[in-house]
Design a protein around this motif. Structure first.
Motif, PDB file in Angstrom:
ATOM      1  N   TYR A 246       0.830  -1.215   0.000  1.00  0.00           N
ATOM      2  CA  TYR A 246       0.000   0.000   0.000  1.00  0.00           C
ATOM      3  C   TYR A 246       0.863   1.263   0.000  1.00  0.00           C
ATOM      4  CZ  TYR A 246      -4.752  -1.793   0.345  1.00  0.00           C
ATOM      5  OH  TYR A 246      -5.972  -2.355   0.059  1.00  0.00           O
ATOM      6  N   VAL A 247       1.946   1.238   0.758  1.00  0.00           N
ATOM      7  CA  VAL A 247       2.848   2.401   0.789  1.00  0.00           C
ATOM      8  C   VAL A 247       3.449   2.639  -0.589  1.00  0.00           C
ATOM      9  CG1 VAL A 247       5.020   3.293   1.716  1.00  0.00           C
ATOM     10  CG2 VAL A 247       3.351   2.220   3.252  1.00  0.00           C
ATOM     11  N   SER A 248       3.875   1.568  -1.254  1.00  0.00           N
ATOM     12  CA  SER A 248       4.448   1.681  -2.599  1.00  0.00           C
ATOM     13  C   SER A 248       3.412   2.197  -3.585  1.00  0.00           C
ATOM     14  CB  SER A 248       4.972   0.322  -3.062  1.00  0.00           C
ATOM     15  OG  SER A 248       5.962  -0.167  -2.181  1.00  0.00           O
ATOM     16  N   ALA A 249       2.182   1.692  -3.472  1.00  0.00           N
ATOM     17  CA  ALA A 249       1.117   2.125  -4.372  1.00  0.00           C
ATOM     18  C   ALA A 249       0.801   3.609  -4.182  1.00  0.00           C
ATOM     19  CB  ALA A 249      -0.138   1.283  -4.133  1.00  0.00           C
ATOM     20  N   VAL A 250       0.705   4.035  -2.928  1.00  0.00           N
ATOM     21  CA  VAL A 250       0.424   5.448  -2.641  1.00  0.00           C
ATOM     22  C   VAL A 250       1.538   6.333  -3.184  1.00  0.00           C
ATOM     23  CG1 VAL A 250       0.215   7.150  -0.792  1.00  0.00           C
ATOM     24  CG2 VAL A 250      -1.023   4.979  -0.632  1.00  0.00           C
ATOM     25  N   ALA A 251       2.791   5.897  -3.029  1.00  0.00           N
ATOM     26  CA  ALA A 251       3.930   6.680  -3.524  1.00  0.00           C
ATOM     27  C   ALA A 251       3.866   6.838  -5.038  1.00  0.00           C
ATOM     28  CB  ALA A 251       5.240   6.012  -3.111  1.00  0.00           C
ATOM     29  N   VAL A 252       3.572   5.744  -5.746  1.00  0.00           N
ATOM     30  CA  VAL A 252       3.490   5.801  -7.218  1.00  0.00           C
ATOM     31  C   VAL A 252       2.342   6.698  -7.655  1.00  0.00           C
ATOM     32  CG1 VAL A 252       3.039   4.447  -9.294  1.00  0.00           C
ATOM     33  CG2 VAL A 252       4.578   3.557  -7.556  1.00  0.00           C
ATOM     34  N   VAL A 253       1.191   6.573  -6.994  1.00  0.00           N
ATOM     35  CA  VAL A 253       0.038   7.395  -7.357  1.00  0.00           C
ATOM     36  C   VAL A 253       0.321   8.877  -7.118  1.00  0.00           C
ATOM     37  CG1 VAL A 253      -2.344   7.956  -6.731  1.00  0.00           C
ATOM     38  CG2 VAL A 253      -1.659   5.568  -6.993  1.00  0.00           C
ATOM     39  N   LEU A 254       0.881   9.209  -5.972  1.00  0.00           N
ATOM     40  CA  LEU A 254       1.180  10.612  -5.658  1.00  0.00           C
ATOM     41  C   LEU A 254       2.204  11.207  -6.630  1.00  0.00           C
ATOM     42  CD1 LEU A 254       1.293  10.638  -1.740  1.00  0.00           C
ATOM     43  CD2 LEU A 254      -0.475  11.582  -3.247  1.00  0.00           C
ATOM     44  N   LEU A 255       3.241  10.447  -6.941  1.00  0.00           N
ATOM     45  CA  LEU A 255       4.259  10.936  -7.875  1.00  0.00           C
ATOM     46  C   LEU A 255       3.677  11.120  -9.275  1.00  0.00           C
ATOM     47  CD1 LEU A 255       7.377   8.844  -6.757  1.00  0.00           C
ATOM     48  CD2 LEU A 255       7.021  11.309  -6.475  1.00  0.00           C
ATOM     49  N   THR A 256       2.810  10.209  -9.688  1.00  0.00           N
ATOM     50  CA  THR A 256       2.168  10.331 -10.997  1.00  0.00           C
ATOM     51  C   THR A 256       1.275  11.558 -11.055  1.00  0.00           C
ATOM     52  OG1 THR A 256       2.178   7.915 -11.277  1.00  0.00           O
ATOM     53  CG2 THR A 256       0.678   9.175 -12.675  1.00  0.00           C
ATOM     54  N   VAL A 257       0.454  11.750 -10.029  1.00  0.00           N
ATOM     55  CA  VAL A 257      -0.456  12.885  -9.989  1.00  0.00           C
ATOM     56  C   VAL A 257       0.311  14.202  -9.901  1.00  0.00           C
ATOM     57  CG1 VAL A 257      -2.244  14.029  -8.616  1.00  0.00           C
ATOM     58  CG2 VAL A 257      -2.367  11.568  -9.022  1.00  0.00           C
ATOM     59  N   CYS A 258       1.282  14.269  -9.012  1.00  0.00           N
ATOM     60  CA  CYS A 258       2.045  15.515  -8.827  1.00  0.00           C
ATOM     61  C   CYS A 258       2.866  15.859 -10.065  1.00  0.00           C
ATOM     62  CB  CYS A 258       2.950  15.400  -7.610  1.00  0.00           C
ATOM     63  SG  CYS A 258       2.071  15.329  -6.034  1.00  0.00           S
ATOM     64  N   GLY A 259       3.519  14.865 -10.662  1.00  0.00           N
ATOM     65  CA  GLY A 259       4.334  15.118 -11.853  1.00  0.00           C
ATOM     66  C   GLY A 259       3.508  15.661 -13.001  1.00  0.00           C
ATOM     67  N   ASN A 260       2.347  15.069 -13.247  1.00  0.00           N
ATOM     68  CA  ASN A 260       1.501  15.538 -14.341  1.00  0.00           C
ATOM     69  C   ASN A 260       0.818  16.854 -14.011  1.00  0.00           C
ATOM     70  OD1 ASN A 260       1.441  13.385 -16.586  1.00  0.00           O
ATOM     71  ND2 ASN A 260       1.206  12.159 -14.743  1.00  0.00           N
ATOM     72  N   LEU A 261       0.499  17.078 -12.720  1.00  0.00           N
ATOM     73  CA  LEU A 261      -0.068  18.365 -12.328  1.00  0.00           C
ATOM     74  C   LEU A 261       0.918  19.508 -12.570  1.00  0.00           C
ATOM     75  CD1 LEU A 261      -2.137  17.950  -9.034  1.00  0.00           C
ATOM     76  CD2 LEU A 261      -2.909  18.881 -11.223  1.00  0.00           C
ATOM     77  N   LEU A 262       2.190  19.269 -12.285  1.00  0.00           N
ATOM     78  CA  LEU A 262       3.202  20.299 -12.512  1.00  0.00           C
ATOM     79  C   LEU A 262       3.297  20.657 -13.993  1.00  0.00           C
ATOM     80  CD1 LEU A 262       6.061  19.098 -10.117  1.00  0.00           C
ATOM     81  CD2 LEU A 262       4.672  21.160  -9.883  1.00  0.00           C
ATOM     82  N   VAL A 263       3.204  19.643 -14.853  1.00  0.00           N
ATOM     83  CA  VAL A 263       3.229  19.901 -16.298  1.00  0.00           C
ATOM     84  C   VAL A 263       1.988  20.681 -16.720  1.00  0.00           C
ATOM     85  CG1 VAL A 263       3.245  18.838 -18.579  1.00  0.00           C
ATOM     86  CG2 VAL A 263       4.629  17.860 -16.758  1.00  0.00           C
TER      87      VAL A 263
ATOM     88  N   ILE B 172       6.055   7.879 -15.974  1.00  0.00           N
ATOM     89  CA  ILE B 172       7.311   8.194 -16.650  1.00  0.00           C
ATOM     90  C   ILE B 172       7.151   9.324 -17.659  1.00  0.00           C
ATOM     91  CG2 ILE B 172       9.154   7.237 -18.095  1.00  0.00           C
ATOM     92  CD1 ILE B 172       8.496   4.499 -16.909  1.00  0.00           C
ATOM     93  N   ASN B 173       5.968   9.428 -18.287  1.00  0.00           N
ATOM     94  CA  ASN B 173       5.762  10.406 -19.354  1.00  0.00           C
ATOM     95  C   ASN B 173       6.123  11.842 -18.981  1.00  0.00           C
ATOM     96  OD1 ASN B 173       5.077   8.828 -21.545  1.00  0.00           O
ATOM     97  ND2 ASN B 173       2.893   8.836 -21.083  1.00  0.00           N
ATOM     98  N   PRO B 174       5.676  12.377 -17.839  1.00  0.00           N
ATOM     99  CA  PRO B 174       6.043  13.770 -17.533  1.00  0.00           C
ATOM    100  C   PRO B 174       7.541  13.965 -17.367  1.00  0.00           C
ATOM    101  CG  PRO B 174       4.984  12.720 -15.642  1.00  0.00           C
ATOM    102  CD  PRO B 174       4.773  11.819 -16.816  1.00  0.00           C
ATOM    103  N   ILE B 175       8.248  12.931 -16.956  1.00  0.00           N
ATOM    104  CA  ILE B 175       9.704  13.029 -16.821  1.00  0.00           C
ATOM    105  C   ILE B 175      10.352  13.119 -18.194  1.00  0.00           C
ATOM    106  CG2 ILE B 175      11.777  11.879 -15.969  1.00  0.00           C
ATOM    107  CD1 ILE B 175      10.031  10.532 -13.852  1.00  0.00           C
ATOM    108  N   ILE B 176       9.899  12.270 -19.108  1.00  0.00           N
ATOM    109  CA  ILE B 176      10.521  12.220 -20.439  1.00  0.00           C
ATOM    110  C   ILE B 176      10.134  13.416 -21.286  1.00  0.00           C
ATOM    111  CG2 ILE B 176      10.619  10.919 -22.599  1.00  0.00           C
ATOM    112  CD1 ILE B 176      10.285   8.379 -21.011  1.00  0.00           C
TER     113      ILE B 176
END
Length: 334
Positions: free
Chosen positions: A30-47, A295-299
């Motif tokens: 669950y911790v890993s899943a939450v981390a991936v979800v938050l990073l995905t949401v935050c990364g795309n929100l910044l873009v 990965i998309n917002p990073i690339i």
């Protein structure tokens, strides 16, 4: 999976049972899943905030990146949480209606994202191959129409795919399951529309982009050699640009294919391998496919200095200052 095989199945394929993993592993998942979800949401929100807020980023190419970021953001908000909870609990606990919603978006959002990547490749090739035509004919309004068409096509196509395979009317499921059915013909159609065609476009056009960029760099080197033989700094800068372009294009194509290929391999082995093995493989393939949205917002964005500057301004809250949308985030030529 063949629809007839699903409806004729007498025994449930999955059962909501006691957890077979320890509490520590369960919490870690669950911790890993939450981390991936938050990073995905935050990364795309910044873009998304970067493109929407800063006037200099209001370009046709960035409209496509904005569309890609929106689809990837929705993957992080809708698909990732549902999928991770489902697989961690080994049971679908959200009911039949939300199962249909999940299945629709699991087809719709990756389709939009994949076609956005292909459109970005076409946009960059057009901008390099015919810059005068591109600057005069390709406008923000035209690109918005293209993006809107891409989203509407995906909605209509994926609704038809699920409806004509009986997912909304004929598919029966046991409690704790969330299945979808897809005939062999529709699997082939989906393979062509969502995988083979966009992949071919991406590989061909990005290869063209690389060769055009290298030709331009060679022309610049020729001009430098004609004007002065001692300007080594410009030559080195050109070589560095060529190397950077090769690396970025290589990463783009490699990551895109790695994320998509496992899923489309699984769609064709459903009637060959054991049912439980198929669902295990599909589970991992979907996780890899969803990670593409992380990965998309990073690339596509964070590799470029203009987005790095805009994100720095966002994180330091300088976008709340007066006239911050007119801040120069492009700087020198990338």
């Amino acid at each position: 999976m063949n629809l007839e095989n699903v409806n004729l199945t007498e025994n449930c394929l999955t059962l909501c049972s006691e957890k077979t993993v320890s509490i520590t592993v369960h919490v870690l998942l669950y911790v890993s899943a939450v981390a991936v979800v938050l990073l995905t949401v935050c990364g795309n929100l910044l873009v998304i905030i970067s493109v929407c807020h800063f006037k200099q980023l209001h370009t046709p190419n960035n409209i496509l990146i904005l569309s890609l970021a929106v689809s990837d953001l929705l993957v992080g908000i809708i698909l990732m949480p549902l999928h991770f909870i489902w697989k961690t609990e080994s049971c679908w606990i959200f009911g039949l209606i939300l199962c249909h919603v999940y299945n629709f978006f699991s087809f719709h959002l990756p389709c939009v994202s994949i076609h956005c990547v292909a459109l970005i490749a076409a946009d960059r090739y057009s901008a390099l191959n015919n810059p005068f035509f591109y600057s005069q004919e390709v406008s923000l309004s035209l690109m918005c129409v293209v993006v809107l068409f891409n989203w509407m096509f995906s909605v209509c196509y994926n609704f038809a795919l699920l409806y004509f395979n009986g997912n909304f009317t004929d598919l029966t499921m046991c409690p704790g399951e969330c299945l979808f059915a897809q005939s062999e013909i529709w699997s082939l159609v989906d393979l062509v529309i969502v995988f083979i065609f966009p992949c071919a476009v991406i590989i061909i056009l990005y290869t063209g982009v690389f060769f055009i960029a290298r030709r331009h760099i060679n022309a610049i080197r020729g001009l430098v050699n004609l004007r002065t033989t001692g300007d080594d700094e410009t030559v080195k800068h050109s070589a560095a640009s060529e190397t950077k372009a090769a690396k970025v294009l290589g990463i783009l194509v490699f990551v895109f294919l790695i994320c998509l290929i496992p899923y489309y391999i699984c769609t064709f082995i459903g009637d060959i391998v054991d049912t439980k093995l198929f669902y295990d493989l599909m589970n991992y393939a979907l996780i890899v496919l969803y990670l593409n949205s992380f990965i998309n917002p990073i690339i596509y964005a964070l590799f470029y200095p203009c987005f790095q500057r805009s994100i720095k301004l966002i994180l330091t809250c300088k976008i709340f200052q007066a006239h911050s949308s007119f801040i120069n985030v492009i700087g020198s030529t990338i």
